[in-house]
Scaffold this motif. Sequence first.
Motif, PDB file in Angstrom:
ATOM      1  N   THR A   1       0.834  -1.190   0.000  1.00 47.71           N
ATOM      2  CA  THR A   1       0.000   0.000   0.000  1.00 47.71           C
ATOM      3  C   THR A   1       0.872   1.245   0.000  1.00 47.71           C
ATOM      4  O   THR A   1       2.097   1.169   0.062  1.00 47.71           O
ATOM      5  N   ASP A   2       0.210   2.423  -0.047  1.00 48.46           N
ATOM      6  CA  ASP A   2       0.973   3.666   0.005  1.00 48.46           C
ATOM      7  C   ASP A   2       1.865   3.729   1.242  1.00 48.46           C
ATOM      8  O   ASP A   2       2.942   4.311   1.218  1.00 48.46           O
ATOM      9  N   ALA A   3       1.407   3.109   2.327  1.00 45.53           N
ATOM     10  CA  ALA A   3       2.181   3.144   3.567  1.00 45.53           C
ATOM     11  C   ALA A   3       3.479   2.363   3.450  1.00 45.53           C
ATOM     12  O   ALA A   3       4.450   2.654   4.143  1.00 45.53           O
ATOM     13  N   THR A   4       3.498   1.372   2.569  1.00 46.57           N
ATOM     14  CA  THR A   4       4.693   0.538   2.426  1.00 46.57           C
ATOM     15  C   THR A   4       5.467   0.830   1.141  1.00 46.57           C
ATOM     16  O   THR A   4       6.599   0.392   1.004  1.00 46.57           O
ATOM     17  N   ARG A   5       4.852   1.565   0.196  1.00 49.03           N
ATOM     18  CA  ARG A   5       5.563   1.933  -1.028  1.00 49.03           C
ATOM     19  C   ARG A   5       6.387   3.189  -0.775  1.00 49.03           C
ATOM     20  O   ARG A   5       5.891   4.168  -0.237  1.00 49.03           O
ATOM     21  N   GLU A   6       7.641   3.157  -1.208  1.00 49.26           N
ATOM     22  CA  GLU A   6       8.542   4.275  -0.949  1.00 49.26           C
ATOM     23  C   GLU A   6       8.553   5.304  -2.069  1.00 49.26           C
ATOM     24  O   GLU A   6       8.647   6.517  -1.820  1.00 49.26           O
ATOM     25  N   PHE A   7       8.428   4.847  -3.319  1.00 50.44           N
ATOM     26  CA  PHE A   7       8.645   5.739  -4.459  1.00 50.44           C
ATOM     27  C   PHE A   7       7.426   5.939  -5.363  1.00 50.44           C
ATOM     28  O   PHE A   7       7.474   6.780  -6.258  1.00 50.44           O
ATOM     29  N   VAL A   8       6.371   5.171  -5.162  1.00 53.18           N
ATOM     30  CA  VAL A   8       5.183   5.283  -6.024  1.00 53.18           C
ATOM     31  C   VAL A   8       3.954   5.404  -5.140  1.00 53.18           C
ATOM     32  O   VAL A   8       3.620   4.483  -4.395  1.00 53.18           O
ATOM     33  N   ARG A   9       3.294   6.557  -5.236  1.00 52.26           N
ATOM     34  CA  ARG A   9       2.078   6.794  -4.456  1.00 52.26           C
ATOM     35  C   ARG A   9       0.852   6.725  -5.353  1.00 52.26           C
ATOM     36  O   ARG A   9       0.932   6.981  -6.554  1.00 52.26           O
ATOM     37  N   LEU A  10      -0.289   6.408  -4.763  1.00 49.89           N
ATOM     38  CA  LEU A  10      -1.562   6.456  -5.466  1.00 49.89           C
ATOM     39  C   LEU A  10      -2.457   7.429  -4.707  1.00 49.89           C
ATOM     40  O   LEU A  10      -2.910   7.144  -3.598  1.00 49.89           O
ATOM     41  N   GLU A  11      -2.668   8.591  -5.303  1.00 48.47           N
ATOM     42  CA  GLU A  11      -3.437   9.663  -4.673  1.00 48.47           C
ATOM     43  C   GLU A  11      -4.774   9.776  -5.394  1.00 48.47           C
ATOM     44  O   GLU A  11      -4.819  10.019  -6.601  1.00 48.47           O
ATOM     45  N   VAL A  12      -5.877   9.605  -4.677  1.00 45.22           N
ATOM     46  CA  VAL A  12      -7.205   9.543  -5.295  1.00 45.22           C
ATOM     47  C   VAL A  12      -8.042  10.739  -4.872  1.00 45.22           C
ATOM     48  O   VAL A  12      -8.153  11.049  -3.689  1.00 45.22           O
ATOM     49  N   ALA A  13      -8.645  11.395  -5.854  1.00 45.34           N
ATOM     50  CA  ALA A  13      -9.558  12.506  -5.598  1.00 45.34           C
ATOM     51  C   ALA A  13     -10.577  12.583  -6.718  1.00 45.34           C
ATOM     52  O   ALA A  13     -10.216  12.516  -7.902  1.00 45.34           O
ATOM     53  N   ASP A  14     -11.838  12.668  -6.364  1.00 46.60           N
ATOM     54  CA  ASP A  14     -12.931  12.839  -7.327  1.00 46.60           C
ATOM     55  C   ASP A  14     -12.920  11.779  -8.418  1.00 46.60           C
ATOM     56  O   ASP A  14     -13.166  12.059  -9.592  1.00 46.60           O
TER      57      ASP A  14
ATOM     58  N   VAL B   1      -4.002   7.840 -18.481  1.00 43.41           N
ATOM     59  CA  VAL B   1      -3.313   8.874 -19.243  1.00 43.41           C
ATOM     60  C   VAL B   1      -1.944   9.117 -18.622  1.00 43.41           C
ATOM     61  O   VAL B   1      -1.817   9.219 -17.403  1.00 43.41           O
ATOM     62  N   ALA B   2      -0.927   9.179 -19.457  1.00 47.01           N
ATOM     63  CA  ALA B   2       0.416   9.526 -18.999  1.00 47.01           C
ATOM     64  C   ALA B   2       0.605  11.026 -19.150  1.00 47.01           C
ATOM     65  O   ALA B   2       0.384  11.584 -20.229  1.00 47.01           O
ATOM     66  N   ALA B   3       0.989  11.688 -18.069  1.00 50.51           N
ATOM     67  CA  ALA B   3       1.281  13.119 -18.063  1.00 50.51           C
ATOM     68  C   ALA B   3       2.791  13.272 -18.067  1.00 50.51           C
ATOM     69  O   ALA B   3       3.451  13.025 -17.065  1.00 50.51           O
TER      70      ALA B   3
ATOM     71  N   ALA C   1      -4.076  16.473 -18.041  1.00 44.31           N
ATOM     72  CA  ALA C   1      -4.277  15.030 -17.885  1.00 44.31           C
ATOM     73  C   ALA C   1      -5.377  14.748 -16.871  1.00 44.31           C
ATOM     74  O   ALA C   1      -6.220  13.861 -17.067  1.00 44.31           O
ATOM     75  N   LEU C   2      -5.387  15.519 -15.799  1.00 43.77           N
ATOM     76  CA  LEU C   2      -6.404  15.344 -14.762  1.00 43.77           C
ATOM     77  C   LEU C   2      -7.795  15.631 -15.326  1.00 43.77           C
ATOM     78  O   LEU C   2      -8.764  14.912 -15.031  1.00 43.77           O
ATOM     79  N   ALA C   3      -7.898  16.668 -16.146  1.00 41.80           N
ATOM     80  CA  ALA C   3      -9.188  17.014 -16.749  1.00 41.80           C
ATOM     81  C   ALA C   3      -9.661  15.910 -17.690  1.00 41.80           C
ATOM     82  O   ALA C   3     -10.853  15.565 -17.721  1.00 41.80           O
ATOM     83  N   TRP C   4      -8.722  15.343 -18.464  1.00 40.76           N
ATOM     84  CA  TRP C   4      -9.108  14.251 -19.358  1.00 40.76           C
ATOM     85  C   TRP C   4      -9.610  13.061 -18.547  1.00 40.76           C
ATOM     86  O   TRP C   4     -10.664  12.496 -18.851  1.00 40.76           O
ATOM     87  N   ALA C   5      -8.872  12.689 -17.508  1.00 42.34           N
ATOM     88  CA  ALA C   5      -9.269  11.549 -16.683  1.00 42.34           C
ATOM     89  C   ALA C   5     -10.574  11.815 -15.947  1.00 42.34           C
ATOM     90  O   ALA C   5     -11.381  10.903 -15.734  1.00 42.34           O
ATOM     91  N   GLY C   6     -10.792  13.079 -15.576  1.00 48.68           N
ATOM     92  CA  GLY C   6     -11.988  13.431 -14.825  1.00 48.68           C
ATOM     93  C   GLY C   6     -13.287  13.227 -15.584  1.00 48.68           C
ATOM     94  O   GLY C   6     -14.364  13.149 -14.981  1.00 48.68           O
TER      95      GLY C   6
END
Length: 263
Positions: free
Chosen positions: A2-15, A102-104, A193-198
């Motif tokens: 999970t994010d708590a155990t991953r050091e270099f890759v986070r997954l941040e979720v909003a909307d 989408v890759a930004a 990219a966020l707008a496209w994904a949204g």
Amino acid sequence: MTDATREFVRLEVADGVATMRLDRPKMNALNVQVQEEIRAAAHEATERDDVKAVVVWGGERVFAAGADVKEMADMSYTDMVKRSGGLQSAFSAVARIPKPVVAAVNGYALGGGCELALCADIRIAADDATLGQPEILLGIIPGAGGTQRLTRLVGPSRAKDLIFTGRFVAADEALAIGLVDRVVPAAEVYDTALAWAGQFSNAASYAVRAAKETIDRGLEVDLETGLEIERQQFAALFATEDRAIGMQSFVEQGPGKAAFVAR
């Protein structure tokens, strides 16, 4: 993982949108640990019902400048025989996220960084971004999908030019050959990219999933088999609640007003 155990890759979720954020200073070099954290983040994005689309982003400075060459330099043939499958499958985990991705791309997307961008459904790049597959300059070839995904995206002649020479590609050329889909000022890459994904936060999720799977699987087979995949996916959507909602809404209110429930 999970994010708590991953050091270099986070997954941040909003909307409804997850940002898979690579953050390994200075250049997001993709060592084995980062590869496995990408896999774990992709699996999390796949499983989470609150994630409707994904943005892969390396930050404002660099997307990913490639594999960790120092780590690879010490690997033998047998070491790489053991690792190469894991390398490919970690990246394929991103390609197989059954949601729009989408890759930004800010800064460099080279080698493994370019291959990671190729795993997305579309690529939005900064006007000063640089992409490429320079592995040949190290005496190797792309090993995380570059020879296959790049060829399918830009065609064999262009892929051979880029891979044989290892040359870097500026954003304007990348757009012209179809390596990226949109070029915007560097400061606008992530927001674009966020707008496209949204757009997909309230979409008919199973229809979007079916469309992605049908396109991706269809590219791997002959036309008749692809049409059969499409037929089955098309018919299967008639079992979803969203199909009923969408058609009723269209009849009563016209297109684009359905309130889907992702069931």
